[in-house]
Design a protein around this motif. Structure first.
Motif, mmCIF file in Angstrom:
data_model
loop_
_atom_site.group_PDB
_atom_site.id
_atom_site.type_symbol
_atom_site.label_atom_id
_atom_site.label_comp_id
_atom_site.label_asym_id
_atom_site.label_seq_id
_atom_site.Cartn_x
_atom_site.Cartn_y
_atom_site.Cartn_z
ATOM 1 N N MET A 41 -14.769 2.695 -0.530
ATOM 2 C CA MET A 41 -14.098 2.281 0.698
ATOM 3 C C MET A 41 -13.282 3.437 1.263
ATOM 4 O O MET A 41 -12.523 4.080 0.539
ATOM 5 N N ARG A 97 -9.754 -5.843 6.241
ATOM 6 C CA ARG A 97 -11.010 -5.260 6.694
ATOM 7 C C ARG A 97 -11.668 -6.141 7.736
ATOM 8 O O ARG A 97 -11.600 -7.367 7.656
ATOM 9 N N SER A 139 -16.545 2.523 6.783
ATOM 10 C CA SER A 139 -15.652 1.481 6.281
ATOM 11 C C SER A 139 -15.814 1.399 4.762
ATOM 12 O O SER A 139 -15.015 1.932 4.032
#
Length: 156
Positions: free
Chosen positions: A10, A30, A129
């Motif tokens: 991440m 997120r 991401s």
């Protein structure tokens, strides 16, 4: 060492990453785009921005998902989340969001810089991401596994 737990790589902005590893930030927010870690997953943290390095990992505890307003409402009922309005603004425009509880954050003894990664895996690009991380892929086998060995040294 927890090798059988699902793992994810991440990208997190440095200021948020360091809040995680100083036990200030207890949840990572997120936008949801099809990948949802499960409870017990390991998140390997790549600090983006000026740091550009894999710096540590944490285990996922509770997961809150749904519309951003639902996630925010649920977080507001939990004491000391370490999540701010600034964090909420990040997820506010998404259709679905999630909050991953940070459990047992471990900072690696030595960060693994992007340049070091690319010297072993030319052309490596950190995720925008996050993405699933597999134990048989070169990033894990050649780099992360070695960093993790220092974390789990057994003492007599």
């Amino acid at each position: 060492m927890i090798e059988d737990a699902p793992m994810y790589l991440m990208s997190i902005k440095p200021k948020y990453a360091y809040r995680i590893f100083t036990n200030i930030k207890k949840f990572e927010l997120r936008k949801w785009f099809g990948i949802k870690p499960e409870k017990g997953s390991i998140i390997v943290v790549y600090a983006s921005g000026s740091v550009r390095a894999i710096i540590g990992e944490f285990k996922v505890g509770r997961i809150i998902s749904g519309k951003p307003s639902h996630v925010w409402d649920k977080l507001s009922m939990i004491e000391e989340t370490g999540v701010s309005e600034e964090d909420y603004r990040y997820i506010k425009g998404s259709k679905i969001a999630m909050a991953l509880e940070v459990v047992d954050p471990k900072l690696y003894i030595k960060p693994i810089t992007l340049d070091e990664i690319r010297s072993i895996i030319p052309g490596f690009m950190p995720p925008f991401s996050f993405r699933k991380l597999y134990v048989d892929e070169p990033l894990y086998e050649l780099i992360i596994r070695k960093a993790r060995e220092y974390l789990y040294v057994k003492t007599a």
